[in-house]
Structure formats: structure tokens, C-alpha cells
Design a protein around this motif. Structure first.
Motif, PDB file in Angstrom:
ATOM      1  N   LEU A 190       0.817  -1.217   0.000  1.00 34.57           N
ATOM      2  CA  LEU A 190       0.000   0.000   0.000  1.00 34.57           C
ATOM      3  C   LEU A 190       0.852   1.268   0.000  1.00 34.57           C
ATOM      4  CD1 LEU A 190      -2.867  -0.968   2.463  1.00 34.57           C
ATOM      5  CD2 LEU A 190      -3.008  -0.688  -0.014  1.00 34.57           C
ATOM      6  N   ALA A 191       2.129   1.152   0.352  1.00 35.95           N
ATOM      7  CA  ALA A 191       2.998   2.328   0.364  1.00 35.95           C
ATOM      8  C   ALA A 191       3.067   2.957  -1.028  1.00 35.95           C
ATOM      9  CB  ALA A 191       4.386   1.964   0.866  1.00 35.95           C
ATOM     10  N   ASN A 192       3.188   2.134  -2.064  1.00 35.24           N
ATOM     11  CA  ASN A 192       3.210   2.665  -3.435  1.00 35.24           C
ATOM     12  C   ASN A 192       1.884   3.323  -3.782  1.00 35.24           C
ATOM     13  OD1 ASN A 192       5.840   2.004  -4.076  1.00 35.24           O
ATOM     14  ND2 ASN A 192       5.294  -0.013  -4.842  1.00 35.24           N
ATOM     15  N   SER A 193       0.815   2.744  -3.304  1.00 36.45           N
ATOM     16  CA  SER A 193      -0.496   3.336  -3.556  1.00 36.45           C
ATOM     17  C   SER A 193      -0.588   4.719  -2.925  1.00 36.45           C
ATOM     18  CB  SER A 193      -1.610   2.450  -2.997  1.00 36.45           C
ATOM     19  OG  SER A 193      -1.643   1.224  -3.658  1.00 36.45           O
ATOM     20  N   ALA A 194      -0.065   4.848  -1.719  1.00 41.81           N
ATOM     21  CA  ALA A 194      -0.134   6.131  -1.011  1.00 41.81           C
ATOM     22  C   ALA A 194       0.668   7.211  -1.722  1.00 41.81           C
ATOM     23  CB  ALA A 194       0.370   5.965   0.425  1.00 41.81           C
ATOM     24  N   ARG A 195       1.717   6.815  -2.414  1.00 41.52           N
ATOM     25  CA  ARG A 195       2.543   7.785  -3.146  1.00 41.52           C
ATOM     26  C   ARG A 195       2.002   8.041  -4.560  1.00 41.52           C
ATOM     27  NH1 ARG A 195       6.528   4.836  -0.273  1.00 41.52           N
ATOM     28  NH2 ARG A 195       6.923   3.469  -2.037  1.00 41.52           N
ATOM     29  N   LEU A 196       1.003   7.293  -4.964  1.00 37.83           N
ATOM     30  CA  LEU A 196       0.395   7.431  -6.294  1.00 37.83           C
ATOM     31  C   LEU A 196       1.444   7.294  -7.398  1.00 37.83           C
ATOM     32  CD1 LEU A 196      -2.143  10.317  -5.568  1.00 37.83           C
ATOM     33  CD2 LEU A 196      -2.632   7.876  -5.748  1.00 37.83           C
ATOM     34  N   ASN A 197       2.327   6.317  -7.230  1.00 40.54           N
ATOM     35  CA  ASN A 197       3.406   6.105  -8.195  1.00 40.54           C
ATOM     36  C   ASN A 197       2.901   5.844  -9.610  1.00 40.54           C
ATOM     37  OD1 ASN A 197       5.342   6.479  -6.249  1.00 40.54           O
ATOM     38  ND2 ASN A 197       5.628   4.316  -5.846  1.00 40.54           N
ATOM     39  N   THR A 198       1.787   5.153  -9.741  1.00 41.66           N
ATOM     40  CA  THR A 198       1.292   4.847 -11.088  1.00 41.66           C
ATOM     41  C   THR A 198       0.909   6.121 -11.838  1.00 41.66           C
ATOM     42  OG1 THR A 198      -0.943   4.439 -10.269  1.00 41.66           O
ATOM     43  CG2 THR A 198       0.484   2.527 -10.515  1.00 41.66           C
ATOM     44  N   ILE A 199       0.364   7.097 -11.115  1.00 45.26           N
ATOM     45  CA  ILE A 199       0.018   8.367 -11.753  1.00 45.26           C
ATOM     46  C   ILE A 199       1.300   9.080 -12.196  1.00 45.26           C
ATOM     47  CG2 ILE A 199      -0.924  10.685 -11.369  1.00 45.26           C
ATOM     48  CD1 ILE A 199      -3.134   8.691 -11.679  1.00 45.26           C
ATOM     49  N   GLY A 200       2.304   9.068 -11.342  1.00 44.79           N
ATOM     50  CA  GLY A 200       3.580   9.678 -11.718  1.00 44.79           C
ATOM     51  C   GLY A 200       4.168   9.035 -12.963  1.00 44.79           C
ATOM     52  N   ASP A 201       4.051   7.714 -13.053  1.00 46.34           N
ATOM     53  CA  ASP A 201       4.537   7.001 -14.240  1.00 46.34           C
ATOM     54  C   ASP A 201       3.749   7.408 -15.486  1.00 46.34           C
ATOM     55  OD1 ASP A 201       6.302   5.706 -12.546  1.00 46.34           O
ATOM     56  OD2 ASP A 201       5.160   3.822 -12.509  1.00 46.34           O
ATOM     57  N   GLU A 202       2.433   7.535 -15.344  1.00 50.74           N
ATOM     58  CA  GLU A 202       1.601   7.938 -16.481  1.00 50.74           C
ATOM     59  C   GLU A 202       1.965   9.347 -16.948  1.00 50.74           C
ATOM     60  OE1 GLU A 202      -2.603   7.459 -15.643  1.00 50.74           O
ATOM     61  OE2 GLU A 202      -2.222   5.516 -14.692  1.00 50.74           O
ATOM     62  N   ILE A 203       2.203  10.232 -16.009  1.00 48.10           N
ATOM     63  CA  ILE A 203       2.579  11.605 -16.350  1.00 48.10           C
ATOM     64  C   ILE A 203       3.931  11.612 -17.063  1.00 48.10           C
ATOM     65  CG2 ILE A 203       3.218  13.866 -15.383  1.00 48.10           C
ATOM     66  CD1 ILE A 203       0.196  13.175 -15.380  1.00 48.10           C
ATOM     67  N   GLY A 204       4.851  10.787 -16.595  1.00 53.09           N
ATOM     68  CA  GLY A 204       6.159  10.690 -17.244  1.00 53.09           C
ATOM     69  C   GLY A 204       6.049  10.211 -18.683  1.00 53.09           C
ATOM     70  N   ARG A 205       5.222   9.189 -18.908  1.00 51.58           N
ATOM     71  CA  ARG A 205       5.035   8.677 -20.267  1.00 51.58           C
ATOM     72  C   ARG A 205       4.368   9.724 -21.162  1.00 51.58           C
ATOM     73  NH1 ARG A 205       3.989   4.000 -17.335  1.00 51.58           N
ATOM     74  NH2 ARG A 205       1.747   4.327 -17.404  1.00 51.58           N
ATOM     75  N   LEU A 206       3.405  10.424 -20.624  1.00 52.33           N
ATOM     76  CA  LEU A 206       2.715  11.458 -21.398  1.00 52.33           C
ATOM     77  C   LEU A 206       3.673  12.598 -21.722  1.00 52.33           C
ATOM     78  CD1 LEU A 206       0.137  12.515 -22.677  1.00 52.33           C
ATOM     79  CD2 LEU A 206      -0.592  13.321 -20.417  1.00 52.33           C
ATOM     80  N   SER A 207       4.470  12.983 -20.772  1.00 51.76           N
ATOM     81  CA  SER A 207       5.452  14.041 -20.984  1.00 51.76           C
ATOM     82  C   SER A 207       6.439  13.661 -22.093  1.00 51.76           C
ATOM     83  CB  SER A 207       6.195  14.301 -19.674  1.00 51.76           C
ATOM     84  OG  SER A 207       6.712  15.580 -19.635  1.00 51.76           O
ATOM     85  N   THR A 208       6.881  12.425 -22.070  1.00 48.13           N
ATOM     86  CA  THR A 208       7.788  11.921 -23.102  1.00 48.13           C
ATOM     87  C   THR A 208       7.110  11.933 -24.461  1.00 48.13           C
ATOM     88  OG1 THR A 208       8.977  10.548 -21.508  1.00 48.13           O
ATOM     89  CG2 THR A 208       9.155   9.912 -23.830  1.00 48.13           C
ATOM     90  N   ALA A 209       5.861  11.501 -24.518  1.00 47.78           N
ATOM     91  CA  ALA A 209       5.126  11.473 -25.792  1.00 47.78           C
ATOM     92  C   ALA A 209       4.989  12.884 -26.361  1.00 47.78           C
ATOM     93  CB  ALA A 209       3.755  10.833 -25.606  1.00 47.78           C
TER      94      ALA A 209
END
Length: 164
Positions: free
Chosen positions: A22-41
Motif C-alpha cells: 500500500l505504500a506505493n499506492s499512497a505515493r500514487l506512483n502509477t500516476i507519476g509514471d503515467e505523467i512521465g510517459r505522457l510528458s515523453t510522448a
């Protein structure tokens, strides 16, 4: 029938594992990853268009215009997303603390299967609420960029078709 205390202790181990994930969930890491991919695109859009032009692919300035619009709007969208993400993470830390407290209470139960089972039930209730909060936070953040992401993905697909 098995030993109730042994069963409860196994459930405690499962709860401890759940807490760690749940620690990763609390940091919302998946959203950060999505933003990174979108930024790259977004960043790769214009160079990819230039590559297509160098290959003498002829198309209207439609994609260039889209890439310019994406670049223009992305900074603003990204700032709003980051601000909201930071706020949501702060809020989720409180919920994560509640999960941690519920787990600590369960870990403090000694040799009483009924009390441990009850503590684990309470832990699971807190986890369910926390997971709901995480999902709601992710939904609020994704709502800030989902339409933009769809538009970028569509333009990227159009470019990918050019390169095939």
C-alpha cells in the motif's frame, strides 16, 4: 479444523504484506509514471514529425499544429496535475497512517485468536477505505489530463502509421 491462532497469525502475515504494497499506492506512483510517459510522448511529437518530413512524407501541417498545441498546453496541465498530485499524496499519507496504526494494533495482540481476528477485521476495514480513497484520488488526478492524453495518443498513433 486447524488451529485458530495459527490461522490468525497467517492472516497477520498477509496483512503485513498488504501494508507494504500500500505504500506505493499512497505515493500514487502509477500516476507519476503515467505523467512521465505522457510528458515523453509530448516531447517526442515534434522530433517524430520532423523525421517523417525528412523521409519526404507529405502531409498537411495538421500534425505540426497539434504538436505545437500539445507543447503549449502541456506545461499548464502538468503544473495543475503536479499540484493536485502533491495535495492528494499529503491526504493519502493520513489514511496510510491509519492503516499503519491498525496493523500495529493487530501486531500487539498476543496468543488470543479472537482478539487477533477482530484486529485484522478492523485492519481490513481501514485498508478497504484507504484503497477507496486511493482510487478516488487517482480518478480526480486522471480527470485533469485524460482528454489531453487521449488526444496525444491519437496523434501518436497517426505518426506511428506514417512510420509503418
Amino acid at each position: 479444523m486447524g488451529d485458530p491462532l495459527a490461522t490468525a497469525r497467517q492472516q497477520l502475515t498477509t496483512a503485513q504484506d498488504k501494508y507494504k504494497t500500500l505504500a506505493n499506492s499512497a505515493r500514487l506512483n502509477t500516476i507519476g509514471d503515467e505523467i512521465g510517459r505522457l510528458s515523453t510522448a509530448v516531447a517526442q511529437m515534434m522530433p517524430n514529425i520532423e523525421t517523417a518530413r525528412k523521409r519526404r512524407y507529405v502531409f498537411r501541417a495538421y500534425l505540426e499544429h497539434k504538436a505545437e498545441v500539445f507543447n503549449k498546453h502541456w506545461d499548464d496541465i502538468q503544473q495543475r496535475v503536479k499540484r493536485t498530485l502533491d495535495n492528494e499524496v499529503v491526504s493519502l499519507r493520513r489514511g496510510y497512517s491509519e492503516v499503519e496504526n491498525a496493523l500495529r494494533q493487530a501486531e500487539q495482540v498476543d496468543n488470543d485468536a479472537d482478539k487477533l481476528t477482530e484486529a485484522l477485521r478492523q485492519f481490513n476495514n481501514v485498508v478497504t477505505r484507504f484503497e477507496s480513497d486511493v482510487n478516488a484520488a487517482m480518478g480526480r488526478i486522471r480527470a485533469l489530463f485524460s482528454t489531453f492524453q487521449t488526444d496525444v495518443d491519437d496523434a501518436k498513433r497517426q505518426l506511428d502509421e506514417i512510420f509503418w
